[in-house]
Enzyme design. Structure first.
Site, PDB file in Angstrom:
ATOM      1  N   ASP A  82      11.496   2.153   6.236  1.00 12.95           N
ATOM      2  CA  ASP A  82      11.492   1.189   5.674  1.00 12.95           C
ATOM      3  C   ASP A  82      11.857   0.155   5.869  1.00 12.95           C
ATOM      4  O   ASP A  82      12.845   0.204   4.781  1.00 12.95           O
ATOM      5  CB  ASP A  82      10.327   0.921   4.869  1.00 12.95           C
ATOM      6  CG  ASP A  82       9.337  -0.698   4.771  1.00 12.95           C
ATOM      7  OD1 ASP A  82      10.408  -1.080   6.344  1.00 12.95           O
ATOM      8  OD2 ASP A  82       8.200  -0.393   4.578  1.00 12.95           O
ATOM      9  N   ALA A 109      -4.168   5.490   7.053  1.00  8.99           N
ATOM     10  CA  ALA A 109      -5.412   4.585   6.977  1.00  8.99           C
ATOM     11  C   ALA A 109      -4.655   3.192   6.762  1.00  8.99           C
ATOM     12  O   ALA A 109      -5.018   2.474   6.240  1.00  8.99           O
ATOM     13  CB  ALA A 109      -5.312   5.258   5.489  1.00  8.99           C
ATOM     14  N   ALA A 110      -3.280   3.436   7.969  1.00 12.99           N
ATOM     15  CA  ALA A 110      -3.159   1.986   8.315  1.00 12.99           C
ATOM     16  C   ALA A 110      -4.357   1.093   9.061  1.00 12.99           C
ATOM     17  O   ALA A 110      -4.383   0.255   9.048  1.00 12.99           O
ATOM     18  CB  ALA A 110      -2.009   2.205   8.164  1.00 12.99           C
ATOM     19  N   ARG A 111      -3.402   1.408  10.228  1.00 10.67           N
ATOM     20  CA  ARG A 111      -3.820   0.576  11.970  1.00 10.67           C
ATOM     21  C   ARG A 111      -3.947   1.409  12.561  1.00 10.67           C
ATOM     22  O   ARG A 111      -3.576   2.155  12.703  1.00 10.67           O
ATOM     23  CB  ARG A 111      -2.909  -0.547  12.058  1.00 10.67           C
ATOM     24  CG  ARG A 111      -3.230  -1.649  11.019  1.00 10.67           C
ATOM     25  CD  ARG A 111      -4.952  -2.577  11.229  1.00 10.67           C
ATOM     26  NE  ARG A 111      -4.294  -3.442  10.293  1.00 10.67           N
ATOM     27  CZ  ARG A 111      -4.105  -3.648   9.245  1.00 10.67           C
ATOM     28  NH1 ARG A 111      -4.794  -2.764   8.667  1.00 10.67           N
ATOM     29  NH2 ARG A 111      -4.961  -4.705   8.342  1.00 10.67           N
ATOM     30  N   VAL A 115       0.588  -1.518   0.050  1.00  8.94           N
ATOM     31  CA  VAL A 115      -0.288  -0.231   0.011  1.00  8.94           C
ATOM     32  C   VAL A 115       0.922   1.281   0.032  1.00  8.94           C
ATOM     33  O   VAL A 115       0.691   1.937  -0.832  1.00  8.94           O
ATOM     34  CB  VAL A 115      -0.590   0.086   1.259  1.00  8.94           C
ATOM     35  CG1 VAL A 115      -1.741   1.316   0.956  1.00  8.94           C
ATOM     36  CG2 VAL A 115      -1.883  -0.741   1.364  1.00  8.94           C
ATOM     37  N   HIS A 145     -13.061   3.784   9.188  1.00 11.42           N
ATOM     38  CA  HIS A 145     -12.081   2.355   8.289  1.00 11.42           C
ATOM     39  C   HIS A 145     -12.624   1.660   7.256  1.00 11.42           C
ATOM     40  O   HIS A 145     -13.476   0.495   7.364  1.00 11.42           O
ATOM     41  CB  HIS A 145     -12.333   1.034   9.593  1.00 11.42           C
ATOM     42  CG  HIS A 145     -11.563   0.145   9.386  1.00 11.42           C
ATOM     43  ND1 HIS A 145     -11.068  -0.787  10.278  1.00 11.42           N
ATOM     44  CD2 HIS A 145     -10.730   0.055   7.883  1.00 11.42           C
ATOM     45  CE1 HIS A 145     -10.156  -1.111  10.489  1.00 11.42           C
ATOM     46  NE2 HIS A 145     -10.047  -0.865   9.151  1.00 11.42           N
ATOM     47  N   GLU A 175     -12.791   0.453  17.971  1.00  9.83           N
ATOM     48  CA  GLU A 175     -13.606   0.294  16.374  1.00  9.83           C
ATOM     49  C   GLU A 175     -15.220   0.152  17.271  1.00  9.83           C
ATOM     50  O   GLU A 175     -14.978  -0.936  16.748  1.00  9.83           O
ATOM     51  CB  GLU A 175     -13.162  -0.155  15.312  1.00  9.83           C
ATOM     52  CG  GLU A 175     -11.572   0.972  14.915  1.00  9.83           C
ATOM     53  CD  GLU A 175     -11.421   0.115  13.123  1.00  9.83           C
ATOM     54  OE1 GLU A 175     -11.347  -0.808  13.439  1.00  9.83           O
ATOM     55  OE2 GLU A 175     -10.818   1.320  13.343  1.00  9.83           O
ATOM     56  N   ASP A 226      -8.754   7.329   8.931  1.00  6.26           N
ATOM     57  CA  ASP A 226      -9.404   6.437   8.945  1.00  6.26           C
ATOM     58  C   ASP A 226      -9.670   5.286   9.973  1.00  6.26           C
ATOM     59  O   ASP A 226     -10.703   4.323   9.550  1.00  6.26           O
ATOM     60  CB  ASP A 226      -9.286   5.658   7.339  1.00  6.26           C
ATOM     61  CG  ASP A 226     -10.188   4.878   7.178  1.00  6.26           C
ATOM     62  OD1 ASP A 226     -11.237   4.658   7.049  1.00  6.26           O
ATOM     63  OD2 ASP A 226     -10.088   3.636   6.807  1.00  6.26           O
ATOM     64  N   ALA A 268     -10.903  -0.217   2.576  1.00  8.36           N
ATOM     65  CA  ALA A 268     -10.931  -1.816   1.954  1.00  8.36           C
ATOM     66  C   ALA A 268     -12.313  -1.670   0.723  1.00  8.36           C
ATOM     67  O   ALA A 268     -12.876  -2.502   0.375  1.00  8.36           O
ATOM     68  CB  ALA A 268     -10.525  -3.162   2.485  1.00  8.36           C
TER      69      ALA A 268
END
Length: 541
Positions: A170, A229-231, A151, A281, A260, A255, A284
């Protein structure tokens, strides 16, 4: 093959199964658990999303089950370990929502920068205002992408298309991948200090939880824009709230949440912030992503029927069992070596070489290499890695994998050597079996001889009198018992390497104290869960 579908799955994917005469499929949505338990025994495969929990009860009742197919990325609703023990393959669709997640991150960022949500609400309420919604452009901004995986790589490409200068961080991605994407790899701190926009694309684990907190926010530019928008939980939400209130953070787009749906007062206050664009969220949640994951799991079912490799199986490998019987004594050795080696690497992985010398070189060592690669990658990536998908994941990460063999070896009848390269650095570990148990016999260019333990500590320091005493004293002061010690050195009063086997883990403050007391050039506390189990390979064999 009988297949039951228990959750809403895109018909485009199911069509692949309907067209195959070998497949008899039934769609039975909304089954209560007792109803599912009563019927699951008739089926070979169950296709689910998040609405069906495939737990021990379901797996026990599914006497004929050969596969659980999760049409999505997560497998939290599947008891994978128990499925493995039952010989049930679990597959998912880890790549189906890649594009959707990347596009949603960009949508959030653009919505914030151009005040889309506010302007939309204003105009719909009957107002005609423009000045309050003056936005900012992406062009010319320095954007930082943390996590350059499937992503993050797509987000980096899109940011470049908007004429951003893109930096990326990374530690588990090869430099070649960054070069291919046209971005510059830098450290976390360089991202925090230099970027106008920071977007997150990492998994949530012990390493990344609260990765961005008060310290990191303090390092950032005044007026930084954050995107997650990952976790949920990668950004400390209380710290983000304070950053928004103080103006340090110009704005954010989020997101995902640590809870949640969000229920805590901090989350409610954070979501209510004017300078925050939020979604529930939805990364996807596109038609295309749902089709993709349905197609992916359907293809895996057909691959199973055709006896083809399963690209996205998360547990059961499929190797010839006669070969596995020959290699089984070495699986634990390989996994322990990789578990040790990956903890010594603090740079981007570029190349991994598995070397086999002695009698073992007469055999096909591919299963061992894949098992080792599985152990390495399971410490590095978000998705579950097994012997089926490890090579594919390594390829996607830009890691070169090599295997060498020699039937000749000097001191041992069998010797396995692992070499990890990256960032101009090279880590070497050699191991063998002694009475069936793993022994490490070389670290770097030091001859060693020790049995791996669950808790270990490795130090490099200048060899001089009293150093061992200092180490022992500090460990004793902190009630950490040393079970074994192994010392390696090349010359008197040169660099020495000592590795301690311990009865308990070493806290970071003790590591820091040891570094200062010994003036160590390298200190690392190691956790080796593979050293305490019978085989430890995690391969499902």
């Amino acid at each position: 093959m009988k297949v039951i579908v228990t959750d809403e799955v895109a018909q485009e994917g199911l069509e692949l199964l309907k067209q195959d005469p070998r497949v008899e499929m039934e769609v039975r949505l909304g089954l209560k658990k007792e109803e599912l338990l009563n019927v699951i025994g008739d089926y070979d495969v169950i296709i689910t999303r998040s609405g069906t929990t495939v737990d021990k009860d379901v797996l026990d009742a599914g006497k004929k089950l050969k596969m659980v197919a999760r049409a999505g990325v997560g497998i939290d609703n599947v008891d994978v370990d128990y499925a493995s023990s039952r010989g049930v393959i679990v597959v998912n669709a880890p790549f189906g929502n890649t594009n959707s997640a990347a596009e949603h991150a960009m949508a959030l960022l653009l919505a914030f920068c151009r005040n889309i949500t506010k302007a939309n609400a204003s105009l719909k309420s009957g107002e005609w205002k423009r000045a309050p919604f003056t936005g900012v452009e992406l062009k010319g901004k320095t954007a930082g992408v943390i996590g350059l995986g499937k992503v993050g790589g797509r987000v980096a490409t899109r940011l470049k298309a908007f004429e951003c200068d893109v930096l990326a961080c990374d530690p588990y991605i090869a430099v070649k991948r960054a070069h291919d994407l046209g971005v510059k790899l830098v450290s976390h701190d360089e991202i925090y200090k230099n970027c106008d926009i920071i977007t997150l694309h990492t998994p949530l684990n012990d390493e990344t939880r609260d990765m961005i907190g008060e310290r990191e926010l303090a390092m950032m530019k005044h007026g930084v824009i954050l995107v997650n928008a990952a976790r949920g939980g990668i950004i400390n939400e209380a710290a983000l709230l304070e950053g928004l209130k103080s103006g340090k953070v110009f704005g954010a787009a989020v997101d995902v949440w640590s809870e949640e749906p969000p229920k805590t007062e901090i989350l409610k206050e954070l979501i209510a912030q004017e300078k925050l664009v939020v979604t529930p969220h939805l990364g996807a949640n596109t038609v295309e992503a749902q089709i993709n994951v349905a197609v992916d799991v359907s293809k895996e079912i057909l691959n199973y029927l055709d006896e083809m490799p399963l690209e996205n199986a998360v547990n059961i490998p499929r190797f010839d069992m006669a070969l596995m019987d020959q290699m089984r004594p070495f699986l634990n050795l390989m996994s322990v070596m990789c578990d040790l080696g990956i903890q010594l690497v603090d740079c981007n992985l570029e190349k991994v070489t598995f070397g086999y010398a002695g009698n073992i070189a007469h055999y096909d060592c591919t299963p061992l290499s894949v098992c080792g690669l599985t152990a390495l990658l399971n410490r590095r990536v978000d998705q579950d890695v097994n012997m089926v998908n490890a090579t594919l994941i390594a390829e996607q990460m830009g890691i070169v994998i090599e295997e060498t063999k020699s039937t000749q070896t000097d001191a041992f009848s069998n010797l396995i050597t692992l070499v990890i390269e990256g960032g101009g650095k090279r880590k070497l570990i050699s191991g063998t079996l002694f009475e069936g148990e793993p022994r490490i016999v070389r670290l770097r260019d030091y001859a060693m001889d020790f049995a791996p333990a669950e808790h270990m500590l490795l130090l490099h320091y200048e060899d001089r009198p009293g150093m061992i005493g200092r180490i022992g004293t500090i460990m004793g002061q902190h009630d950490i018992n040393i079970a074994a010690m192994n010392l390696g050195r090349r010359e008197k009063k040169g660099e020495a390497m000592v590795i301690l086997s311990l009865d308990s883990p070493v806290p970071q403050n003790v590591v820091d104290e040891l570094r200062k007391a010994t003036d160590a050039s390298f200190v690392k506390a190691l956790h080796m869960p593979t050293a305490k189990c019978n085989r430890g390979c995690g391969c499902g064999i």
